[in-house]
Design a protein around this motif. Structure first.
Motif, short mmCIF file in Angstrom:
data_model
loop_
_atom_site.label_atom_id
_atom_site.label_comp_id
_atom_site.label_asym_id
_atom_site.label_seq_id
_atom_site.Cartn_x
_atom_site.Cartn_y
_atom_site.Cartn_z
N THR A 159 1.24 -1.47 -0.17
CA THR A 159 0.31 -0.50 -0.04
C THR A 159 0.94 1.76 0.44
O THR A 159 1.87 1.30 0.69
N LEU A 160 0.92 2.33 -0.73
CA LEU A 160 1.15 3.70 -0.84
C LEU A 160 1.03 4.35 0.62
O LEU A 160 -0.17 3.84 0.57
N THR A 161 2.33 4.89 1.21
CA THR A 161 1.79 5.40 2.24
C THR A 161 2.34 7.21 2.34
O THR A 161 3.61 7.09 2.50
N PRO A 162 1.51 7.93 1.68
CA PRO A 162 2.39 9.35 1.15
C PRO A 162 2.89 9.65 2.80
O PRO A 162 1.80 9.78 3.58
N ARG A 163 4.02 10.62 2.94
CA ARG A 163 3.81 11.45 4.08
C ARG A 163 3.94 12.67 3.65
O ARG A 163 4.77 13.32 3.17
N THR A 164 2.48 13.39 3.82
CA THR A 164 2.01 14.56 2.77
C THR A 164 2.03 15.90 4.13
O THR A 164 2.14 17.09 3.37
N GLY A 165 2.45 15.39 5.36
CA GLY A 165 2.98 16.45 6.10
C GLY A 165 3.43 18.01 5.41
O GLY A 165 3.31 19.51 5.45
N ALA A 166 4.56 17.63 4.69
CA ALA A 166 5.38 18.70 4.91
C ALA A 166 5.18 19.11 3.38
O ALA A 166 5.47 20.70 3.01
N THR A 167 4.15 18.86 2.45
CA THR A 167 4.46 19.62 1.27
C THR A 167 2.67 19.98 0.92
O THR A 167 2.52 20.58 0.35
N GLY A 168 2.02 19.50 2.30
CA GLY A 168 0.01 20.19 2.34
C GLY A 168 -0.52 19.64 1.43
O GLY A 168 -1.66 20.32 1.18
N VAL A 169 -0.26 18.65 0.77
CA VAL A 169 -0.87 18.16 -0.15
C VAL A 169 -2.07 16.89 0.44
O VAL A 169 -1.38 16.38 1.23
N ASP A 170 -3.23 17.53 0.58
CA ASP A 170 -4.20 16.80 1.21
C ASP A 170 -4.91 15.24 0.33
O ASP A 170 -5.48 15.52 -0.52
N VAL A 171 -3.79 14.08 0.81
CA VAL A 171 -3.91 13.11 0.18
C VAL A 171 -3.34 11.85 1.29
O VAL A 171 -3.06 11.48 2.26
N PRO A 172 -4.97 10.71 1.41
CA PRO A 172 -5.67 10.12 2.80
C PRO A 172 -4.09 9.04 2.02
O PRO A 172 -3.54 8.71 1.64
N ASN A 173 -3.57 9.02 3.98
CA ASN A 173 -2.58 8.05 3.83
C ASN A 173 -2.65 6.81 3.22
O ASN A 173 -2.15 5.86 2.77
N ARG A 174 -4.38 5.96 3.65
CA ARG A 174 -4.33 4.62 3.43
C ARG A 174 -5.30 4.29 2.55
O ARG A 174 -6.60 5.25 2.54
N SER A 175 -5.81 4.13 1.61
CA SER A 175 -7.11 4.00 1.16
C SER A 175 -6.86 2.39 0.51
O SER A 175 -5.57 2.37 -0.26
N ALA A 176 -7.98 2.20 -0.51
CA ALA A 176 -8.00 0.98 -1.10
C ALA A 176 -7.31 1.68 -3.05
O ALA A 176 -6.90 0.33 -2.50
N ARG A 177 -7.65 2.83 -2.60
CA ARG A 177 -7.13 3.01 -3.95
C ARG A 177 -5.53 3.14 -4.19
O ARG A 177 -4.84 3.27 -5.22
N PHE A 178 -5.01 2.76 -2.80
CA PHE A 178 -3.45 2.85 -2.99
C PHE A 178 -3.08 1.42 -3.04
O PHE A 178 -2.08 1.61 -2.70
N GLU A 179 -3.40 0.28 -3.56
CA GLU A 179 -2.82 -1.04 -2.36
C GLU A 179 -1.96 -1.02 -4.81
O GLU A 179 -3.15 -0.98 -5.67
N ARG A 180 -1.42 -1.61 -4.42
CA ARG A 180 -0.58 -2.57 -5.58
C ARG A 180 -0.08 -3.38 -5.24
O ARG A 180 0.02 -3.59 -4.04
N THR A 181 -0.19 -4.60 -6.36
CA THR A 181 0.97 -5.53 -6.90
C THR A 181 1.34 -5.10 -7.54
O THR A 181 2.18 -4.81 -8.97
N SER A 182 2.86 -5.64 -7.52
CA SER A 182 4.33 -5.89 -8.52
C SER A 182 4.77 -7.13 -8.49
O SER A 182 4.63 -7.89 -7.80
N HIS A 183 5.23 -7.14 -10.51
CA HIS A 183 5.57 -8.54 -10.10
C HIS A 183 6.73 -8.36 -11.07
O HIS A 183 7.04 -7.28 -11.44
N GLY A 184 7.62 -9.38 -11.06
CA GLY A 184 9.04 -9.55 -11.98
C GLY A 184 9.70 -10.51 -10.78
O GLY A 184 9.45 -11.11 -9.91
N THR A 185 10.96 -10.47 -11.66
CA THR A 185 12.06 -11.62 -10.70
C THR A 185 12.30 -10.98 -9.41
O THR A 185 12.40 -9.78 -9.15
N LEU A 186 12.87 -11.68 -8.56
CA LEU A 186 13.62 -11.26 -7.39
C LEU A 186 14.33 -9.73 -6.92
O LEU A 186 14.22 -8.83 -6.67
N ALA A 187 15.23 -9.88 -8.56
CA ALA A 187 16.38 -8.75 -9.28
C ALA A 187 15.76 -7.62 -9.30
O ALA A 187 15.83 -6.89 -9.35
N GLU A 188 14.40 -8.10 -10.18
CA GLU A 188 13.72 -6.68 -10.23
C GLU A 188 13.34 -6.48 -9.50
O GLU A 188 13.27 -4.84 -9.93
#
Length: 285
Positions: free
Chosen positions: A53-82
């Motif tokens: 899950t993406l967890t942006p720290r937005t306090g320093a930038t003042g951008v209103d982004v929720p820290n956790r949301s179903a929309r921030f869930e991601r799945t990445s695929h690849g070799t372990l090296a990648e």
């Protein structure tokens, strides 16, 4: 959600079927545990998927982004090296300070995935993205611990695509024509194209609120680290203008770094590795 425009921008990179090279070096073969070359081969051939899950720290930038949301869930695929290469870039630092924190969860799950395949108590894996000599911009991730003193260590090196443009040839031409400043311009352009690809960034910035807010957050974080004015808006040419400012600041920084290495323009160009992540595997008995 496994594939969206936001993924393309916020993941920084999509590493495709990377060509890898493996080199080994060892004074003698350690007994017992698997050899470094074997571990390196495992990293380049074992594929997996990781969810985070993406967890942006937005306090320093003042951008209103929720820290956790179903929309921030991601799945990445690849070799372990990648995945290690992506994790290294996700931990990019400028002058020793992290650029973003949104993908810390990704780094953790990649670390766990590698540890599930490789015995970390006899192995040290270091993935490093250092785009040019004496770079003040770099990212690194480490799996495992250092070998005990006096143990024979076997080492192997794997190179994997970083997802950034490959600029070695362009850097060589720039070195011949414009010297170190030309090399810096090429590297800076490649960095901005990799971090904020114009078309995808425009699409994300003009999309739904979470995507647009995250793009603004990333621009503000980057601008703050590079000491430039953050963009007030990204529509109607705003992305191009913001990228131009970032590229100019990066060109100055890269030129300073390269000149501090006291190398010729040709040598500096040969050291450009913007498009590669170096993974070093060390094993011991």
């Amino acid at each position: 959600m496994t594939s969206t425009v936001l993924d393309a921008v916020l993941c920084l990179l999509l590493i495709s079927g990377a060509v890898v090279t493996v080199t080994t070096a060892a004074p003698h073969e350690p007994a017992g545990e698997g050899r470094a070359a074997d571990v390196a081969a495992t990293l380049t051939t074992t594929t997996t998927s990781v969810t985070h899950t993406l967890t942006p720290r937005t306090g320093a930038t003042g951008v209103d982004v929720p820290n956790r949301s179903a929309r921030f869930e991601r799945t990445s695929h690849g070799t372990l090296a990648e995945l290690l290469a992506r994790a290294a870039v996700a931990r990019t630092e400028v002058d020793g300070e992290r650029l973003w924190y949104a993908r810390d969860g990704f780094v953790r799950v990649v670390n766990r995935s590698v540890r599930g395949v490789v015995r970390p108590n006899h192995t040290l894996i270091t993935a490093t993205w250092r785009p040019y000599p004496e770079s003040s911009i770099e990212g690194q991730v480490v799996v495992g611990s250092r070998p005990p003193p006096g143990r024979p260590v076997h080492a192997a090196t794997v190179e994997v695509s970083s997802g950034f443009p490959t600029t070695r040839d362009a850097s060589r031409r720039a070195a011949r024509e414009r010297g170190v400043g030309g090399v810096a311009d090429v590297v800076a352009g490649g960095l901005v194209r990799g971090l904020f690809p114009a078309t995808r960034t425009r699409t994300a910035a003009g999309g739904a609120a979470p995507a647009a807010a995250l793009v603004h957050h990333r621009y503000r974080r980057t601008a703050a680290r590079l000491g430039v004015e953050p963009p007030s808006r990204l529509a109607d040419g705003g992305v191009e203008a913001a990228n131009d400012r970032l590229e100019s600041a990066l060109a100055d920084r890269v030129a300073r770094d390269l000149r501090s290495a006291d190398a010729s323009a040709a040598r500096a160009a040969e050291g450009v590795r913007l498009g590669r992540v170096r993974i070093v595997v060390r094993t011991w008995p």
